[in-house]
Design an enzyme around this catalytic site. Sequence first.
Site: not given
Length: 364
Positions: A107, A134, A298, A301-302, A324
């Site tokens: 990430q 993750p 999940y 936010d990425q 997040h």
Amino acid sequence: MSCSNPQLIEIDGSVLEGGGQILRMSVTLSALCGIAIKILKIRAGRSKPGLAAQHLKGLQLVRDMSGGRLRGAEIGSTEVEFVPGNIKGGEYYADTQTAGSISLLLQVALPCALFADSKVVLQLKGGTNAEMAPQIDFTTEVFRPNMEKFGGASFDLDLHKRGYFPRGGGHVTVDVEPIKSLKGVNMTVAGKPKCIHGWSYVAGTLHVQMSSQTADGAKQTFRDSLRGVNVNIESYKETTDIAAHNASGIVLVCETTEGCIIGGAGLGKRGIKAQAVGSSAAKDIVDAVSVGACVDSYTQDQLIILMALAEGVSSIRVGEITMHTKTAIYITEKLTKVKFIITEEQSTNIISCTGLGLINKNVK
């Protein structure tokens, strides 16, 4: 458009999520935008404040990739300064020496690699399937196809060995070809579930029957909540050359009629029935689908950093805004000129922004 700022910017590492995400987002945007930063009160609210091994290795990885200067980088440090250089291609190595998450190392490094001056190869060691992060399979099967919607940015990942808590020892090689720019996305129409597939696994001395029980728990939840959707979950035991230690888990992927990719995942735990692990992972997907979200909780936010770096407007429909995601937006707005707008629509929220349009001048 540039996001450079010659002044050192201070960041409070204890706000909102208050953990490693603040470090990852801050150092990545620092390297990409040429911003010198100072992070204070690192993980101040945690039981063990300061940098842990995983956070330290992530900071050092970006330092190496950008030829930057890093001060205060030691285990337990609650304050670091980072002055980035220019992101260079090449081969880079990071080993948490624990079960610290490889996905979290990726990430912090991946956005930098996309804007390097040549191909980047990452040799990453640690945990491939770890708690509070993750699973590596989620990263490749759920996050990656969502990232690819931003104009073709992608990566290749070769898994050599899996690493589980507490020993770690996993190893992956990630190849990243740099891109010229990211493109804004419009992911606001979810469509209906078209198909669901996934993998339920065990490793070490655990019996393969446990993987079937985990898959059965997921299938029952889907039968109860998403009737008529084709579900195909492979149950298997990892070979000892790939995974020597005990672990179990599941990763699920739902594809919708509008091309949305929504994921769910879970890890086996002592005292929790395998069926319950599978059911919980399936519920992650059911929850997103039931409100009309285009990504799961999940993944949302990425995608914030990709939205911020992209050219043009990006809009993504999500369910509840996670902590997040709030943290990712806060750090991005603090370090760049990008402003996010959140629009509530019934049980969903649309996150929108006009991105920086960051250009990699090394790619024609």
